[in-house]
Design a protein around this motif. Structure first.
Motif, PDB file in Angstrom:
ATOM      1  N   GLY A 164      31.570  30.596  40.835  1.00 27.97           N
ATOM      2  CA  GLY A 164      32.626  31.479  40.356  1.00 27.97           C
ATOM      3  C   GLY A 164      33.930  30.737  40.104  1.00 27.97           C
ATOM      4  O   GLY A 164      34.651  31.043  39.146  1.00 27.97           O
ATOM      5  N   VAL A 165      34.234  29.749  40.949  1.00 26.44           N
ATOM      6  CA  VAL A 165      35.431  28.929  40.734  1.00 26.44           C
ATOM      7  C   VAL A 165      35.325  28.168  39.412  1.00 26.44           C
ATOM      8  O   VAL A 165      36.302  28.071  38.647  1.00 26.44           O
ATOM      9  N   VAL A 166      34.144  27.629  39.115  1.00 27.48           N
ATOM     10  CA  VAL A 166      33.947  26.902  37.852  1.00 27.48           C
ATOM     11  C   VAL A 166      34.162  27.837  36.666  1.00 27.48           C
ATOM     12  O   VAL A 166      34.842  27.488  35.691  1.00 27.48           O
ATOM     13  N   LEU A 167      33.594  29.048  36.726  1.00 23.31           N
ATOM     14  CA  LEU A 167      33.756  29.999  35.632  1.00 23.31           C
ATOM     15  C   LEU A 167      35.214  30.401  35.458  1.00 23.31           C
ATOM     16  O   LEU A 167      35.738  30.440  34.328  1.00 23.31           O
ATOM     17  N   LEU A 168      35.888  30.715  36.561  1.00 29.66           N
ATOM     18  CA  LEU A 168      37.294  31.115  36.464  1.00 29.66           C
ATOM     19  C   LEU A 168      38.159  29.982  35.924  1.00 29.66           C
ATOM     20  O   LEU A 168      39.090  30.215  35.141  1.00 29.66           O
ATOM     21  N   ALA A 169      37.862  28.746  36.343  1.00 32.87           N
ATOM     22  CA  ALA A 169      38.636  27.612  35.838  1.00 32.87           C
ATOM     23  C   ALA A 169      38.432  27.426  34.336  1.00 32.87           C
ATOM     24  O   ALA A 169      39.385  27.140  33.601  1.00 32.87           O
ATOM     25  N   LEU A 170      37.197  27.589  33.871  1.00 34.63           N
ATOM     26  CA  LEU A 170      36.931  27.485  32.434  1.00 34.63           C
ATOM     27  C   LEU A 170      37.744  28.512  31.651  1.00 34.63           C
ATOM     28  O   LEU A 170      38.402  28.192  30.648  1.00 34.63           O
ATOM     29  N   LEU A 171      37.707  29.763  32.104  1.00 37.60           N
ATOM     30  CA  LEU A 171      38.422  30.814  31.395  1.00 37.60           C
ATOM     31  C   LEU A 171      39.934  30.641  31.507  1.00 37.60           C
ATOM     32  O   LEU A 171      40.684  30.906  30.546  1.00 37.60           O
ATOM     33  N   TRP A 172      40.404  30.200  32.662  1.00 33.92           N
ATOM     34  CA  TRP A 172      41.848  30.037  32.864  1.00 33.92           C
ATOM     35  C   TRP A 172      42.404  28.947  31.955  1.00 33.92           C
ATOM     36  O   TRP A 172      43.401  29.149  31.255  1.00 33.92           O
ATOM     37  N   PHE A 173      41.782  27.789  31.955  1.00 29.68           N
ATOM     38  CA  PHE A 173      42.302  26.679  31.159  1.00 29.68           C
ATOM     39  C   PHE A 173      41.989  26.853  29.670  1.00 29.68           C
ATOM     40  O   PHE A 173      42.587  26.167  28.842  1.00 29.68           O
ATOM     41  N   ALA A 174      41.063  27.758  29.345  1.00 32.34           N
ATOM     42  CA  ALA A 174      40.832  28.078  27.941  1.00 32.34           C
ATOM     43  C   ALA A 174      41.858  29.063  27.400  1.00 32.34           C
ATOM     44  O   ALA A 174      41.903  29.299  26.189  1.00 32.34           O
ATOM     45  N   GLY A 175      42.670  29.650  28.286  1.00 31.04           N
ATOM     46  CA  GLY A 175      43.725  30.549  27.846  1.00 31.04           C
ATOM     47  C   GLY A 175      43.356  32.012  27.853  1.00 31.04           C
ATOM     48  O   GLY A 175      43.917  32.790  27.076  1.00 31.04           O
ATOM     49  N   ALA A 176      42.439  32.429  28.735  1.00 27.84           N
ATOM     50  CA  ALA A 176      42.065  33.838  28.808  1.00 27.84           C
ATOM     51  C   ALA A 176      43.240  34.674  29.323  1.00 27.84           C
ATOM     52  O   ALA A 176      44.044  34.194  30.124  1.00 27.84           O
ATOM     53  N   PRO A 177      43.361  35.919  28.888  1.00 23.11           N
ATOM     54  CA  PRO A 177      44.471  36.766  29.354  1.00 23.11           C
ATOM     55  C   PRO A 177      44.345  37.078  30.843  1.00 23.11           C
ATOM     56  O   PRO A 177      43.247  37.129  31.409  1.00 23.11           O
ATOM     57  N   LEU A 178      45.482  37.315  31.474  1.00 22.74           N
ATOM     58  CA  LEU A 178      45.504  37.516  32.921  1.00 22.74           C
ATOM     59  C   LEU A 178      44.753  38.770  33.348  1.00 22.74           C
ATOM     60  O   LEU A 178      44.151  38.804  34.423  1.00 22.74           O
ATOM     61  N   ARG A 179      44.784  39.820  32.523  1.00 25.85           N
ATOM     62  CA  ARG A 179      44.136  41.064  32.926  1.00 25.85           C
ATOM     63  C   ARG A 179      42.626  40.905  33.047  1.00 25.85           C
ATOM     64  O   ARG A 179      41.968  41.699  33.717  1.00 25.85           O
ATOM     65  N   LEU A 180      42.082  39.887  32.422  1.00 27.71           N
ATOM     66  CA  LEU A 180      40.643  39.665  32.529  1.00 27.71           C
ATOM     67  C   LEU A 180      40.260  39.194  33.926  1.00 27.71           C
ATOM     68  O   LEU A 180      39.186  39.542  34.433  1.00 27.71           O
ATOM     69  N   PHE A 181      41.136  38.435  34.582  1.00 32.97           N
ATOM     70  CA  PHE A 181      40.787  37.856  35.875  1.00 32.97           C
ATOM     71  C   PHE A 181      40.730  38.911  36.971  1.00 32.97           C
ATOM     72  O   PHE A 181      39.979  38.764  37.936  1.00 32.97           O
ATOM     73  N   SER A 182      41.520  39.964  36.843  1.00 34.05           N
ATOM     74  CA  SER A 182      41.449  41.025  37.849  1.00 34.05           C
ATOM     75  C   SER A 182      40.083  41.693  37.842  1.00 34.05           C
ATOM     76  O   SER A 182      39.494  41.957  38.894  1.00 34.05           O
ATOM     77  N   ALA A 183      39.533  41.933  36.643  1.00 34.75           N
ATOM     78  CA  ALA A 183      38.197  42.527  36.556  1.00 34.75           C
ATOM     79  C   ALA A 183      37.124  41.580  37.078  1.00 34.75           C
ATOM     80  O   ALA A 183      36.195  41.987  37.790  1.00 34.75           O
ATOM     81  N   ILE A 184      37.260  40.288  36.757  1.00 37.55           N
ATOM     82  CA  ILE A 184      36.269  39.310  37.226  1.00 37.55           C
ATOM     83  C   ILE A 184      36.330  39.167  38.739  1.00 37.55           C
ATOM     84  O   ILE A 184      35.293  39.118  39.423  1.00 37.55           O
TER      85      ILE A 184
END
Length: 469
Positions: free
Chosen positions: A200-220
């Motif tokens: 899960g840390v790897v997935l979140l890091a990929l999305l974070w550094f790719a520029g995913a919006p913040l509201r997506l991380f709350s759902a994840i």
């Protein structure tokens, strides 16, 4: 008179100390501006962590090795063999071309998924309540460790390829998130909560550094928390770990024994520790003293100073990893380097966190410090990849191509990296080219063709019949 001399001496001492600190700071800043500073700094930290781990594994495992095999070096020699195998993997990771890693990243992912599926068959072996080991003849390893690298390489490739479309959720999430969820499901069926958290840390890091919006991380994060609770309820031994974390004294002789003994070992160490090899926790008082809870042995034998030194080494690892990501121009290298660095530092933080009682026990080893097979080899491969990426910084490439490989590169016989060239934009075929968009009334002139169209419209086009328009 004497007081005046003392005051002057103190002022001179402060000035000398300040000048010395400024000199050290300026020298360090000048060294960090060198083209290969990231590469050399990473190798230095890597060597210190490996040496630190070898010394602590030898100290923490000597008693159990003697009681099991009659020799104080059996576990240490096994760990040394794993480090030798990991060094080969690290060297191979430094030499492999970057384009090859990216081109075959989907193959790595497919192989990882197949191996994770085989773990759940009769080929899998159970250890500490989880069936996470794959046994193929004399070879046994944990497929989830290389699966983390495969997810980082492939996920970065997909996100970089679709970076122009990442503003749309369907392109941002598909196919990276479904593939990651499939990997999560296979690991949760083992069940292995710690490895699932790291994936899960790897997935979140990929999305974070790719520029995913913040509201997506709350759902994840909400979905990940729900899955973790479900995994804890399914796995019986994990319920005991969580309950002992919430109330360490509820079962001090059972599920809370390991955590309590770790805290006692850290308390015995004090500032400077009992001395290397003189700790008592390894005498059957602390289970997994040379593996998951080796940080407690570090605190007992080397004290707060030893623990702080280890924290500084991991802090430098985080700094140099993010430095490599920031100084590269290849977007795929930037994303992979940042993700791998986040994974290493997060694993170290989780291990140290549950040893000191801040997190529930998850069974994750301390990178390069704990004894282990697949984990040690995989971590050394990750350092090799980061070293490879460090040599692909633009300034490093210019220096290597103009001044030669240098002492370290000549000693390791590393190939000279090729400069990054952004992919050429593909132009549509001649028969499918679309007409240029109409010019807005308030827009600026876009060239000679636009000016010609405006001249024609101002001369005779207004006198044309309406039907001919």
């Amino acid at each position: 008179m004497a007081d005046g001399r003392t005051t002057v001496a103190r002022e001179r001492g402060r000035q000398g100390l300040g000048e010395g600190l400024r000199g050290v700071t300026s020298a360090l800043t000048a060294w960090l501006t060198r083209p290969l500073a990231s590469f050399h700094l990473l190798l230095a930290v890597f060597g210190l962590l490996v040496t630190f781990g070898l010394v602590m594994v030898l100290s923490a495992s000597s008693v159990e090795s003697f009681s099991e095999a009659g020799s104080s070096y059996s576990i240490f020699l096994r760990h040394l063999a794993h480090c030798a195998l990991g060094a080969v993997g690290c060297y191979a990771a430094m030499r492999v071309p970057v384009w090859m890693l990216r081109r075959f990243s989907h193959v790595f992912l497919l192989v990882s998924l197949v191996l994770l599926g085989l773990v759940l068959t009769s080929l899998g072996a159970r250890d500490n309540g989880a069936q996470s080991w794959l046994v193929l003849g004399p070879l046994s390893f944990q497929p989830v460790e290389p699966a983390k690298i495969a997810l980082a390489l492939w996920g970065a490739h997909v996100l970089v390829t679709k970076r122009a479309l990442l503003g749309q959720y369907r392109h941002l999430l598909v196919p990276v998130v479904p593939a990651a969820l499939l990997m999560f499901a296979l690991v949760m069926m083992q069940p292995d909560l710690g490895s699932t958290v790291l994936l899960g840390v790897v997935l979140l890091a990929l999305l974070w550094f790719a520029g995913a919006p913040l509201r997506l991380f709350s759902a994840i994060l909400l979905g990940g928390l729900t899955a973790a609770v479900a995994l804890v309820l399914v796995g019986g031994y994990q319920i005991g770990r969580v309950s002992s974390f919430l109330d360490p004294q509820s079962d001090p002789r059972g599920s809370g024994f390991q955590a309590n003994q770790a805290l006692l070992a850290l308390a015995d160490g004090g500032m400077f520790g009992e001395g290397l090899g003189r700790g008592w926790s390894k005498w059957q008082y602390l289970p997994e003293a040379y593996n998951d809870f080796i940080f407690a042995v570090v605190g007992e034998e080397l004290g707060f100073v030893g623990c702080a030194t280890l924290l500084v080494l991991f802090g430098v690892t985080a700094y140099v990893g993010m430095r490599i990501a920031a100084r590269n121009t290849d977007p795929w290298i930037r994303l992979v380097a940042a993700t791998l660095t986040t994974w290493l530092v997060a694993q170290a933080a989780i291990n140290i966190g549950y040893v000191v009682g801040l997190l529930p026990v998850t069974g994750l080893p301390l990178p390069l410090i704990s004894s282990g097979g697949t984990s040690v080899v995989t971590t050394m491969i990750v350092f090799g990849l980061l070293a490879n990426f460090a040599r692909h910084e633009p300034e490093a490439i210019a220096a290597l191509r103009s001044l030669g490989p240098g002492r370290v590169g000549r000693l390791l016989r590393l190939p000279t990296p090729a400069p990054y060239r952004p992919p050429a934009r593909r132009s549509p075929p001649a028969g499918k080219r679309t007409a240029p968009p109409a010019e807005k009334p308030s827009g600026k002139s876009g060239g000679g063709a636009s000016r010609a169209r405006r001249n024609r419209s101002s001369t005779g086009s207004s006198r044309r019949p309406r039907a001919s328009r």
